[in-house]
Design an enzyme around this catalytic site. Structure first.
Site, PDB file in Angstrom:
ATOM      1  N   SER A   1       0.842  -1.194   0.000  1.00  0.00           N
ATOM      2  CA  SER A   1       0.000   0.000   0.000  1.00  0.00           C
ATOM      3  C   SER A   1       0.870   1.234   0.000  1.00  0.00           C
ATOM      4  O   SER A   1       2.036   1.207   0.425  1.00  0.00           O
ATOM      5  CB  SER A   1      -0.886  -0.003   1.250  1.00  0.00           C
ATOM      6  OG  SER A   1      -1.444   1.260   1.500  1.00  0.00           O
TER       7      SER A   1
ATOM      8  N   TYR B   1       0.152   0.560  10.584  1.00  0.00           N
ATOM      9  CA  TYR B   1      -0.252   0.078   9.268  1.00  0.00           C
ATOM     10  C   TYR B   1       0.886   0.269   8.271  1.00  0.00           C
ATOM     11  O   TYR B   1       1.219  -0.643   7.502  1.00  0.00           O
ATOM     12  CB  TYR B   1      -1.494   0.835   8.814  1.00  0.00           C
ATOM     13  CG  TYR B   1      -1.966   0.485   7.417  1.00  0.00           C
ATOM     14  CD1 TYR B   1      -2.490  -0.765   7.138  1.00  0.00           C
ATOM     15  CD2 TYR B   1      -1.894   1.422   6.387  1.00  0.00           C
ATOM     16  CE1 TYR B   1      -2.931  -1.078   5.856  1.00  0.00           C
ATOM     17  CE2 TYR B   1      -2.331   1.117   5.109  1.00  0.00           C
ATOM     18  CZ  TYR B   1      -2.848  -0.137   4.846  1.00  0.00           C
ATOM     19  OH  TYR B   1      -3.283  -0.441   3.579  1.00  0.00           O
TER      20      TYR B   1
END
Length: 277
Positions: free
Chosen positions: A143, A169
């Protein structure tokens, strides 16, 4: 994206293939003739997806297997039960920005444990299957979130620093890129090539359809254009440019140098084997 590619006789596996991009990735691979296993946490939901994919793709060779990458016992059972080669492994499952600190495999922060460590254990467990026929591809879905944190080796699991959902994350997504870098270095001589790419862009002006979001996964999994290429990070079906500063929002293009750093990749691999031992 893989028009004209024939995957007949190839076995593909997609983790977390019940919503979104994972489903479309599985659909594209099945439509090209691959035998596809949906490795999912909830087999009941997976069966409904598989039934739809069989109709949409015209391919009955779509299977369901239970796999929870957040559970090391589940990963070990899955890999122990697997037989035969794996030609395509797409590490797609993941979680995002848990609001509170949670811990998973071996007490690691949950996003790192689920997004990275479970997939690391899966890749290790399937190593022989990936090497069996040669020419296997390992695709790790990362990501743009990786731009928000490197892997913080001195405090992977937030024992000392305050928990930050986006930072955690980001660390997990950087770790996923490093997995591809080191797997490619270690296993390319066995015919296994590994690459990472960004997940579907979500903020405007970067938003895409689910099909567009899956395109890079499919490209890395099956396109002849990436034959012999590994240890890279892609976005929009192209290798991503390196960036030198953190963006202000998720979805901005580019890859950080720390996510492709060979020393970081080797260090993380060695540390991960220690954590799992």
């Amino acid at each position: 994206m893989i028009d004209g590619v024939d995957l007949s006789g190839k076995r593909a596996m997609v983790t977390g293939a019940t919503p979104g991009i994972g489903v479309e990735t599985a659909h594209a691979l099945a439509s090209a003739g691959a035998d596809v296993t949906l490795a999912v946490r909830r087999p009941d939901a997976g069966e409904a997806v598989a039934a739809d994919l069989r109709v949409r793709s015209g391919n009955d060779a779509i299977h369901i297997a239970r796999l929870d990458v957040a559970d090391l016992d589940s990963v070990n059972t899955f890999t122990a039960d697997w037989s035969g080669p794996v030609h395509i492994l797409v590490n797609n499952a993941g979680i995002m920005m848990l609001p509170e600190l949670e811990r998973g495999i071996r007490g690691q922060e949950q996003q790192f444990a689920t997004n990275y460590l479970g997939h690391f254990a899966l890749a290790l467990g399937l190593h022989r299957a990936l090497a069996e026929d040669g020419g296997a591809r390992l695709v790790t879905v990362s990501s743009s979130g990786h731009l928000f944190s490197p892997v913080v080796f001195d405090d992977l699991d937030y024992r000392f620093r305050p928990y930050d959902p986006l930072g955690a994350y980001g660390q997990s997504k950087t770790a996923e890129v490093l997995l591809a870098v080191e797997a490619d270095r270690r296993w390319s001589d066995e015919g296994i090539r590994a690459n990472a790419h960004r997940r579907q862009k979500t903020p405007e002006p970067y938003r895409k359809t689910i099909e567009q979001g899956a395109a890079t996964s499919v490209f890395l999994a099956a396109s002849p254009l990436v034959e012999g290429i590994g240890g890279r990070y892609f976005e929009d079906v192209n290798e991503a440019p390196q960036v030198t500063a953190r963006p202000t929002e998720l979805g901005v293009p580019g890859v950080a140098a720390y996510a492709l750093d060979a020393a970081n990749a080797e260090r993380l691999w060695n540390l991960s084997t220690t954590i799992l031992s």
